[in-house]
Write a protein that holds these residues in place. Sequence first.
Motif, PDB file in Angstrom:
ATOM      1  N   ALA A  34       0.822  -1.211   0.000  1.00 54.84           N
ATOM      2  CA  ALA A  34       0.000   0.000   0.000  1.00 54.84           C
ATOM      3  C   ALA A  34       0.859   1.266   0.000  1.00 54.84           C
ATOM      4  CB  ALA A  34      -0.927   0.002   1.210  1.00 54.84           C
ATOM      5  N   HIS A  35       0.426   2.233  -0.820  1.00 56.58           N
ATOM      6  CA  HIS A  35       1.070   3.545  -0.880  1.00 56.58           C
ATOM      7  C   HIS A  35       0.048   4.592  -0.428  1.00 56.58           C
ATOM      8  CE1 HIS A  35       4.673   2.100  -2.941  1.00 56.58           C
ATOM      9  NE2 HIS A  35       3.863   1.380  -3.709  1.00 56.58           N
ATOM     10  N   LEU A  36       0.290   5.178   0.728  1.00 57.34           N
ATOM     11  CA  LEU A  36      -0.656   6.141   1.286  1.00 57.34           C
ATOM     12  C   LEU A  36      -0.802   7.366   0.394  1.00 57.34           C
ATOM     13  CD1 LEU A  36      -2.491   6.838   3.674  1.00 57.34           C
ATOM     14  CD2 LEU A  36      -0.506   7.867   4.810  1.00 57.34           C
ATOM     15  N   THR A  37       0.257   7.707  -0.332  1.00 55.77           N
ATOM     16  CA  THR A  37       0.229   8.894  -1.195  1.00 55.77           C
ATOM     17  C   THR A  37      -0.892   8.806  -2.225  1.00 55.77           C
ATOM     18  OG1 THR A  37       2.616   9.195  -0.954  1.00 55.77           O
ATOM     19  CG2 THR A  37       1.542  10.324  -2.797  1.00 55.77           C
ATOM     20  N   PHE A  38      -1.022   7.656  -2.855  1.00 62.31           N
ATOM     21  CA  PHE A  38      -2.061   7.497  -3.875  1.00 62.31           C
ATOM     22  C   PHE A  38      -3.461   7.514  -3.252  1.00 62.31           C
ATOM     23  CE2 PHE A  38       1.525   5.460  -6.232  1.00 62.31           C
ATOM     24  CZ  PHE A  38       1.540   6.344  -7.297  1.00 62.31           C
ATOM     25  N   PHE A  39      -3.572   6.988  -2.032  1.00 56.03           N
ATOM     26  CA  PHE A  39      -4.869   7.016  -1.343  1.00 56.03           C
ATOM     27  C   PHE A  39      -5.260   8.468  -1.036  1.00 56.03           C
ATOM     28  CE2 PHE A  39      -7.443   6.854   2.579  1.00 56.03           C
ATOM     29  CZ  PHE A  39      -8.505   6.092   2.111  1.00 56.03           C
ATOM     30  N   ILE A  40      -4.301   9.271  -0.611  1.00 57.05           N
ATOM     31  CA  ILE A  40      -4.574  10.686  -0.337  1.00 57.05           C
ATOM     32  C   ILE A  40      -4.946  11.415  -1.619  1.00 57.05           C
ATOM     33  CG2 ILE A  40      -3.534  12.856   0.435  1.00 57.05           C
ATOM     34  CD1 ILE A  40      -1.864  11.227   2.408  1.00 57.05           C
ATOM     35  N   LEU A  41      -4.241  11.087  -2.721  1.00 56.30           N
ATOM     36  CA  LEU A  41      -4.582  11.690  -4.016  1.00 56.30           C
ATOM     37  C   LEU A  41      -6.003  11.320  -4.431  1.00 56.30           C
ATOM     38  CD1 LEU A  41      -1.267  11.179  -6.034  1.00 56.30           C
ATOM     39  CD2 LEU A  41      -2.227  13.342  -5.215  1.00 56.30           C
TER      40      LEU A  41
END
Length: 339
Positions: A34-41
């Motif tokens: 999981a990449h939190l950055t993409f979830f925030i985007l």
Amino acid sequence: MKKLFLVVILFLGIAVVAISFSELETIMQTLQKAHLTFFILAILVQLIWFVTTARMYQSIFHLLGVHESVQTLARISTAANFINVVAPTAGVGGIALFASEARRRGHPPGKVTVAAALFLLLDQAAFLVVLSLGLMVLVRRNDLQAGEISASLFLLGTAVTYAFVLYLGYRSEEKLGNLLGKIARDINRVVKLFRKEDYLSEVRAHEFAHEVSEGLAGLTEKPSSLVRPILWGILDKGLLMLVLVFSFLSFEVPFSAGTIIAGFSIAYLFLIVSPTPSGIGIVEGLMPIALTSLNVNWSQAVVITLTYRTVTFWVPFGIGAWAFRTLHTLGEEPSASSA
């Protein structure tokens, strides 16, 4: 609150069932990527979606000679979405909220009622454009099933019915009132087999016909101007597809443009035709199956679905609850405009 509790339990139940049929080890491996950055985007894109939805409402309001700010329409439309979830009435609850706010702000309720109804119609028209692309992808991959065909035809029939009602109201208030009154009488005859009271009011049916005719009489531009809000609607769907893209990227799952278009089309199609509010439970169950048919690993499809629905359902639901709660408590003065 009881309805909200049932919605939450249904959502969690679907998640548990989906995970129980998957390999937990594979799911854990997916989650570790999981990449939190993409979830925030994805959440940021969803916030932009609120603005584009408000712009679509604004363009429809403008056609009817009603002027309101994007900020106000974003808050009302978000609150209306919340109402449609906790009190599902096929969008009628949201339309009623718009009408109520129209009276408070000094706008003609009939025009705002028509604007909200037009939004439902044009939003469906915009999605039908996207759905046609999704169906073409499924045809090319030899993956078009009877379920998708039936749901698409049902959606098309619903859109045609909405269009016919609005057109009839535009042409003749009396004919629309008679039609809605007849429908109300027929429904009441069936309902009286189970209860003594009338379920629908014929008087209200004629009042609604009057509101529709009055609102459409204020159409200030050519019907061809309806293309503009449809374009806003298509942009809305594009943003939701971008959320799906970020859901894939969040877990390093490979995808193609066809996978995104077809996967989104199926999910949104069953969201609209679902008997549950906003497709809760239905989309969570069908979307992983749709993604799997598009060559996505089942465990990955489950995680992507839950991520996508968290952003596109629970984030708007939470913000909608706040918007509804604060709708009359932000110190706004009702508008004096009644153009």
